[in-house]
Design an enzyme around this catalytic site. Structure first.
Site, PDB file in Angstrom:
ATOM      1  N   LYS A  22       0.830  -1.211   0.000  1.00 42.90           N
ATOM      2  CA  LYS A  22       0.000   0.000   0.000  1.00 42.90           C
ATOM      3  C   LYS A  22       0.862   1.257   0.000  1.00 42.90           C
ATOM      4  O   LYS A  22       0.661   2.163  -0.818  1.00 42.90           O
ATOM      5  CB  LYS A  22      -0.900   0.011   1.257  1.00 42.90           C
ATOM      6  CG  LYS A  22      -1.535   1.373   1.520  1.00 42.90           C
ATOM      7  CD  LYS A  22      -2.309   1.386   2.813  1.00 42.90           C
ATOM      8  CE  LYS A  22      -1.780   2.099   3.949  1.00 42.90           C
ATOM      9  NZ  LYS A  22      -1.636   3.375   4.334  1.00 42.90           N
ATOM     10  N   ASN A  23       1.814   1.329   0.920  1.00 42.50           N
ATOM     11  CA  ASN A  23       2.536   2.598   1.089  1.00 42.50           C
ATOM     12  C   ASN A  23       3.508   2.889  -0.051  1.00 42.50           C
ATOM     13  O   ASN A  23       3.947   4.033  -0.206  1.00 42.50           O
ATOM     14  CB  ASN A  23       3.221   2.652   2.462  1.00 42.50           C
ATOM     15  CG  ASN A  23       2.189   2.847   3.573  1.00 42.50           C
ATOM     16  OD1 ASN A  23       1.061   3.250   3.310  1.00 42.50           O
ATOM     17  ND2 ASN A  23       2.562   2.527   4.806  1.00 42.50           N
ATOM     18  N   CYS A 117      -5.388   7.917   8.767  1.00 39.86           N
ATOM     19  CA  CYS A 117      -5.594   7.364  10.106  1.00 39.86           C
ATOM     20  C   CYS A 117      -5.355   8.421  11.177  1.00 39.86           C
ATOM     21  O   CYS A 117      -4.440   9.239  11.053  1.00 39.86           O
ATOM     22  CB  CYS A 117      -4.623   6.215  10.347  1.00 39.86           C
ATOM     23  SG  CYS A 117      -5.042   4.725   9.452  1.00 39.86           S
ATOM     24  N   ARG A 122      -0.099  14.948  12.725  1.00 36.57           N
ATOM     25  CA  ARG A 122       0.633  14.458  11.544  1.00 36.57           C
ATOM     26  C   ARG A 122       1.064  15.666  10.701  1.00 36.57           C
ATOM     27  O   ARG A 122       0.520  15.925   9.631  1.00 36.57           O
ATOM     28  CB  ARG A 122      -0.235  13.475  10.757  1.00 36.57           C
ATOM     29  CG  ARG A 122      -0.586  12.242  11.584  1.00 36.57           C
ATOM     30  CD  ARG A 122      -1.285  11.170  10.785  1.00 36.57           C
ATOM     31  NE  ARG A 122      -0.378  10.451   9.898  1.00 36.57           N
ATOM     32  CZ  ARG A 122      -0.724   9.378   9.190  1.00 36.57           C
ATOM     33  NH1 ARG A 122      -1.957   8.916   9.259  1.00 36.57           N
ATOM     34  NH2 ARG A 122       0.135   8.782   8.392  1.00 36.57           N
ATOM     35  N   PRO A 123       2.067  16.404  11.188  1.00 32.32           N
ATOM     36  CA  PRO A 123       2.493  17.621  10.488  1.00 32.32           C
ATOM     37  C   PRO A 123       3.148  17.308   9.143  1.00 32.32           C
ATOM     38  O   PRO A 123       3.617  16.190   8.923  1.00 32.32           O
ATOM     39  CB  PRO A 123       3.518  18.236  11.442  1.00 32.32           C
ATOM     40  CG  PRO A 123       4.023  17.113  12.276  1.00 32.32           C
ATOM     41  CD  PRO A 123       2.895  16.119  12.378  1.00 32.32           C
ATOM     42  N   ASP A 125       5.444  19.768   7.942  1.00 35.42           N
ATOM     43  CA  ASP A 125       6.421  20.864   7.877  1.00 35.42           C
ATOM     44  C   ASP A 125       7.699  20.471   7.123  1.00 35.42           C
ATOM     45  O   ASP A 125       8.297  21.301   6.433  1.00 35.42           O
ATOM     46  CB  ASP A 125       6.772  21.338   9.306  1.00 35.42           C
ATOM     47  CG  ASP A 125       7.298  20.205  10.168  1.00 35.42           C
ATOM     48  OD1 ASP A 125       6.538  19.243  10.410  1.00 35.42           O
ATOM     49  OD2 ASP A 125       8.470  20.254  10.581  1.00 35.42           O
ATOM     50  N   ASP A 306       3.809   0.285  12.189  1.00 37.18           N
ATOM     51  CA  ASP A 306       2.623  -0.268  11.542  1.00 37.18           C
ATOM     52  C   ASP A 306       2.385  -1.744  11.883  1.00 37.18           C
ATOM     53  O   ASP A 306       1.400  -2.330  11.462  1.00 37.18           O
ATOM     54  CB  ASP A 306       2.722  -0.095  10.012  1.00 37.18           C
ATOM     55  CG  ASP A 306       2.674   1.377   9.604  1.00 37.18           C
ATOM     56  OD1 ASP A 306       2.314   2.220  10.443  1.00 37.18           O
ATOM     57  OD2 ASP A 306       3.013   1.681   8.442  1.00 37.18           O
ATOM     58  N   ARG A 398      -8.879   0.269   3.547  1.00 39.56           N
ATOM     59  CA  ARG A 398      -7.925   1.216   2.972  1.00 39.56           C
ATOM     60  C   ARG A 398      -6.606   0.538   2.642  1.00 39.56           C
ATOM     61  O   ARG A 398      -5.897   0.971   1.742  1.00 39.56           O
ATOM     62  CB  ARG A 398      -7.653   2.363   3.965  1.00 39.56           C
ATOM     63  CG  ARG A 398      -8.854   3.284   4.120  1.00 39.56           C
ATOM     64  CD  ARG A 398      -8.510   4.531   4.901  1.00 39.56           C
ATOM     65  NE  ARG A 398      -7.120   4.815   4.750  1.00 39.56           N
ATOM     66  CZ  ARG A 398      -6.285   5.103   5.733  1.00 39.56           C
ATOM     67  NH1 ARG A 398      -6.730   5.165   6.954  1.00 39.56           N
ATOM     68  NH2 ARG A 398      -5.030   5.356   5.503  1.00 39.56           N
TER      69      ARG A 398
END
Ligand code: EPZ
Length: 419
Positions: A22-23, A117, A122-123, A125, A306, A398
């Site tokens: 997936k990722n 999720c 979950r920045p 920057d 994960d 997902r």
């Protein structure tokens, strides 16, 4: 509303084949935007995050055709828009890759702030820092990120945090930039390497992916025209490895890259499970109650965050007291409250949790708070006595292709029903 009904306990036995990662897929699909031409992707997992990524590309004018259950042909010769629809980008985290890819190809991008999720803050920057270093102007307002650049020029970028998303996004933005970009303190995850391999197959010039220093020599264009197969999903493979241990079962996992799971293999052996590697297959079995462990999640090659909830299920029934320290996300212990409803004895506080191993779990109605929590609760339902009803399946869909069919093939009594 859909739910899974799981009747346990079951000892899982048999073979399972792992899907594409997936990722990796959710980064490679936006990465195709950099190609002035076509490409074919194989081993693409048929999951909802992939389907949304593809729908977003279609809205940008990309022509996409599924030519097999896991094979997709993508034509990015013409892109008619650099604005990714906000209602779609907010549905998943990896929509942030549209920013780097559109900025790299067209010099501007408008993308909604990413969803995904709920794991705490979950920045992005570091993504923005990288784009700005390459010469882009970035503005975040009204839930959108706007990035534009008259030209992108290669430079040296040091990431303050080891970030998978920022590493890949900066790589995407730098592929067509003038000159050479270096990313220092880069993430080393297998999906970072897979995106670099994909881009190189299409004509990019990237070196060092998989180390903490990536060098990208900008090229004029990516011609594409090639076929690329997405790397097997490390986390799906790890999920089944832990399901084998939790159920004291015996599972052979095919189509995976065993070295991506060295750290999990070591932990499984430490707690009394057995692992045998044969080419691209991993055979995992466990014939006694697993013993306690201390786990700390870290960027690759450390123990993956994960797989933390799935390991949490194993430790909830292990012999003794275990500790997990979560090193990546603020809020990844929401599943422990659900496991406690099933009879586990877990105390979670902040980024640590203490697991007093219990003899068994009992079925209960439980809710998936996120993708990996959902996978963990399926394993818990399979090893628990009686019926478990698992809700919030949209999180699981997902990221896992055909998950209940795969567990059913291993002997689990698991059915999806619509209420
Ligand atoms: C990726 O998320 C994965 N998602 C996550 O998988 C995974 O948990 C995570 O990497 C860590 O391995 C995708 O690949 C789509 P990060 P990502 O940027 O890229 C901080 C799953 O279950 N950070 O590596 O968003 C951040 O807060 C999902 O499949 C900044 O401070 O994660 C975190 O503490 C969930 N600033 C750490 O870095 C930034 O600009 C690592 O995040 C970016 C990140």
């Amino acid at each position: 509303m859909e739910k899974l009904i799981i009747n346990g306990p079951t000892r899982l036995v048999g073979d399972v084949t792992i899907s594409g990662a997936k990722n990796a897929a959710v980064a490679i699909i936006p990465a195709t935007l950099l190609i002035d031409g076509t490409c074919t992707l194989e081993n693409v997992p048929n999951i909802s995050d992939v389907k949304i990524s593809i729908s977003i590309l279609e809205k940008l004018g990309v022509k996409i055709k599924w030519i097999g259950p896991n094979t997709v042909h993508i034509d990015t010769t013409n892109i008619s828009s650099s604005r990714a629809p906000l209602d779609m980008t907010s549905k998943f985290r990896a929509s942030y890759y549209m920013l780097g890819a559109l900025l790299g190809r067209l010099g501007n991008a408008e993308v909604g702030l990413p969803g995904g999720c709920n794991l705490g803050a979950r920045p992005i920057d570091q993504h923005i820092k990288g784009f700005e270093a390459l010469g882009a102007k970035v503005n975040v307002s009204q839930g959108k990120v706007l990035a534009e650049a008259s030209s992108l020029v290669g430079t040296s970028i040091y990431l303050d945090t080891v970030s998978v998303g920022a590493t890949i996004n900066v790589m995407l933005a730098a592929v067509l930039a003038d000159g050479t970009t270096t990313i220092d303190n880069a993430a080393k995850e297998p999906h970072v390497v897979d995106v670099a391999n994909f881009l190189n197959t299409m004509g990019a010039d990237i070196h060092g992916a998989g180390t903490d220093m990536i060098k990208i020599n900008g090229v004029k264009s990516l011609k594409g025209g090639a076929t690329y197969s997405v790397v097997p999903d490390q986390i799906e493979a790890g999920t089944f490895m832990l399901a084998a241990v939790a159920s004291k079962g015996d599972i052979t996992i095919h189509n995976c890259v065993p070295e991506h799971l060295d750290c999990l293999t070591a932990k499984i052996e430490e707690i009394g499970g057995h692992v045998e590697i044969n080419g691209d297959s991993i055979h995992v079995w466990c014939d006694s109650r697993p013993s306690k462990a201390i786990i700390k999640t870290q960027p690759y090659p450390g123990f993956p965050t994960d797989l933390q909830p799935q390991m949490g299920v194993v430790l909830s029934v292990a012999d003794g007291t275990s500790i997990i320290n979560e090193g990546i996300w603020e809020s990844r212990f929401q599943y422990t409250a659900e496991l406690n409803k099933m009879g586990a004895n877990i105390t979670a506080q902040g980024k640590s949790a203490v697991f007093e191993g219990t003899d068994f779990l009992s079925g209960a109605p439980v809710y998936a708070s996120d993708l990996r929590a959902g996978a963990a609760l399926i394993i818990a339902g399979i090893i628990a006595n009686g019926e478990t009803q698992l809700y919030n399946l949209q999180h699981i869909d997902r990221g896992y292709e055909n998950i209940e069919a795969k567990f059913r093939n291993l002997g689990a009594d698991i059915t999806r029903v619509t209420e």
